[in-house]
Design a protein around this motif. Structure first.
Motif, PDB file in Angstrom:
ATOM      1  N   SER A  55       3.212  23.395  26.693  1.00 44.04           N
ATOM      2  CA  SER A  55       3.381  22.460  25.566  1.00 44.04           C
ATOM      3  C   SER A  55       2.030  21.879  25.178  1.00 44.04           C
ATOM      4  N   GLU A  56       1.794  21.809  23.869  1.00 42.77           N
ATOM      5  CA  GLU A  56       0.500  21.331  23.367  1.00 42.77           C
ATOM      6  C   GLU A  56       0.508  19.837  23.065  1.00 42.77           C
ATOM      7  N   GLY A  57       1.629  19.317  22.631  1.00 40.37           N
ATOM      8  CA  GLY A  57       1.685  17.909  22.290  1.00 40.37           C
ATOM      9  C   GLY A  57       1.897  17.025  23.504  1.00 40.37           C
ATOM     10  N   SER A  58       1.863  15.724  23.259  1.00 40.23           N
ATOM     11  CA  SER A  58       2.061  14.754  24.338  1.00 40.23           C
ATOM     12  C   SER A  58       3.526  14.399  24.545  1.00 40.23           C
ATOM     13  N   VAL A  59       4.394  14.842  23.633  1.00 39.68           N
ATOM     14  CA  VAL A  59       5.823  14.565  23.727  1.00 39.68           C
ATOM     15  C   VAL A  59       6.540  15.892  23.958  1.00 39.68           C
ATOM     16  N   VAL A  60       7.360  15.935  24.972  1.00 40.02           N
ATOM     17  CA  VAL A  60       8.108  17.142  25.326  1.00 40.02           C
ATOM     18  C   VAL A  60       9.501  17.054  24.721  1.00 40.02           C
ATOM     19  N   THR A  61       9.872  18.082  23.971  1.00 40.36           N
ATOM     20  CA  THR A  61      11.185  18.125  23.342  1.00 40.36           C
ATOM     21  C   THR A  61      12.102  19.093  24.102  1.00 40.36           C
TER      22      THR A  61
ATOM     23  N   PHE B  52       7.549  15.302  38.699  1.00 33.68           N
ATOM     24  CA  PHE B  52       6.964  16.648  38.750  1.00 33.68           C
ATOM     25  C   PHE B  52       6.087  16.916  37.532  1.00 33.68           C
ATOM     26  N   LEU B  53       6.446  16.389  36.368  1.00 35.19           N
ATOM     27  CA  LEU B  53       5.626  16.593  35.174  1.00 35.19           C
ATOM     28  C   LEU B  53       4.285  15.877  35.308  1.00 35.19           C
ATOM     29  N   ALA B  54       4.310  14.653  35.813  1.00 35.15           N
ATOM     30  CA  ALA B  54       3.055  13.919  36.008  1.00 35.15           C
ATOM     31  C   ALA B  54       2.184  14.603  37.053  1.00 35.15           C
ATOM     32  N   ARG B  55       2.793  15.127  38.106  1.00 34.03           N
ATOM     33  CA  ARG B  55       2.000  15.794  39.138  1.00 34.03           C
ATOM     34  C   ARG B  55       1.372  17.089  38.604  1.00 34.03           C
ATOM     35  N   ALA B  56       2.117  17.829  37.792  1.00 34.11           N
ATOM     36  CA  ALA B  56       1.565  19.058  37.228  1.00 34.11           C
ATOM     37  C   ALA B  56       0.426  18.758  36.271  1.00 34.11           C
ATOM     38  N   CYS B  57       0.560  17.731  35.443  1.00 42.14           N
ATOM     39  CA  CYS B  57      -0.525  17.366  34.529  1.00 42.14           C
ATOM     40  C   CYS B  57      -1.771  16.941  35.298  1.00 42.14           C
TER      41      CYS B  57
ATOM     42  N   PRO C 290      -1.403  13.194  30.081  1.00 42.26           N
ATOM     43  CA  PRO C 290      -0.008  12.934  30.467  1.00 42.26           C
ATOM     44  C   PRO C 290       0.953  13.213  29.310  1.00 42.26           C
ATOM     45  N   LYS C 291       2.166  13.582  29.668  1.00 41.51           N
ATOM     46  CA  LYS C 291       3.207  13.912  28.701  1.00 41.51           C
ATOM     47  C   LYS C 291       4.454  13.101  29.017  1.00 41.51           C
ATOM     48  N   ALA C 292       5.293  12.978  27.998  1.00 32.91           N
ATOM     49  CA  ALA C 292       6.531  12.220  28.152  1.00 32.91           C
ATOM     50  C   ALA C 292       7.661  12.972  27.459  1.00 32.91           C
ATOM     51  N   PHE C 293       8.898  12.637  27.864  1.00 34.80           N
ATOM     52  CA  PHE C 293      10.081  13.286  27.298  1.00 34.80           C
ATOM     53  C   PHE C 293      10.631  12.460  26.142  1.00 34.80           C
TER      54      PHE C 293
END
Length: 270
Positions: free
Chosen positions: A123-129, A77-82, A89-92
């Motif tokens: 979220s602004e960064g590429s890594v999701v916390t 879902f995160l990749a689809r939203a991006c 793209p973002k990652a956890f």
């Protein structure tokens, strides 16, 4: 439930506003997040309708019981939203993965999809916390609070302290205190009597000292008596002006033969 049961039994529906029924031949697929068998036993769901629907039953476990599937679905879902919003793209990170697995997900897949869309947009960064996820129960930095003294003060005590503070600022001046508090003087006196307020010794002495100074200042500013007076009107003393006027009246009276206002036989002053 009764209307749906009638459709299943008669295999016919009546359109809204129509006067006749029309036959239908359909397959019905139903879903529920509640145990319908238990609801039927508790008479919250019609038992006959339940047996009509429960021809083929599939049990889908909730998202909280899917284990590692939560992470796979969250990444999807995160990749689809991006991609939909044309974002990088973002990652956890490890904390976000732990928060996703620990959360109960009462809204199941819909809640997960909405959470991933919110993270992609905010979220602004590429890594999701974990803090970026904003999930209830997720670790978040606690705000530093200054220690405060625990006090239990009633409303009357707070009003009494505030009233006493304002009275001290005005040196127990009733008019000024009432103006500062925005109340009438009678109300102020009633509150002073209600709370039993009394000025301190130092405040009483200073008030008496100011009262004693007022007559002395007035006495210094006041003129002497009329006999040796020096009342001033304009630029001339009032006493001197009165003497000059009396002399002129006496002089005019002497020239005309009339009795003088200063003589004992004078009938009256004009």
């Amino acid at each position: 439930q009764a209307k749906l049961l009638k459709v299943l039994e008669e295999q016919a529906v009546r359109r809204l506003g129509s006067t006749r029924s029309e036959p239908v031949d359909v397959w019905i697929l139903t879903a529920s997040n509640e145990d319908l068998a238990a609801a039927a036993r508790e008479r919250r769901f019609r038992e006959d309708l339940y047996h009509r629907l429960a021809v083929l039953t599939l049990w889908l476990p909730p998202l909280r019981e899917r284990g590692q599937d939560v992470l796979l679905l969250a990444e999807h879902f995160l990749a689809r939203a991006c991609a939909d919003y044309q974002l990088p793209p973002k990652a956890f990170d490890a904390t976000a993965r732990a928060a996703l697995l620990a959360y109960r997900w009462p809204g199941n897949i819909r809640e997960l999809a909405n959470a991933m869309e919110r993270v992609a947009l905010l979220s602004e960064g590429s890594v999701v916390t974990a803090e970026m996820l904003g999930l209830p129960g997720a670790p978040s930095p606690e705000p530093r609070e200054t220690p405060r003294k625990e006090t239990s003060v009633s409303l009357d005590e707070a009003m009494r302290e505030h009233l006493l503070e304002v009275l001290g600022q005005t040196s127990w001046n009733i008019s000024r205190t009432a103006a500062l508090l925005g109340i009438s003087r009678n109300t102020l006196r009633a509150r002073i009597e209600k709370y039993g307020l009394r000025p301190s010794v130092s405040e009483s002495e200073s008030s008496l000292r100011r009262r004693a100074q007022r007559p002395a200042m007035a006495a210094r500013a006041a003129p002497a008596s009329a006999g040796g007076g020096d009342f001033r009107t304009g630029d001339r003393p009032v006493g001197a002006a009165a003497v000059d006027a009396a002399a002129r009246v006496t002089h005019r009276a002497a020239g005309s033969g009339r009795p003088s206002v200063c003589e004992p036989g004078a009938r009256g002053a004009r």
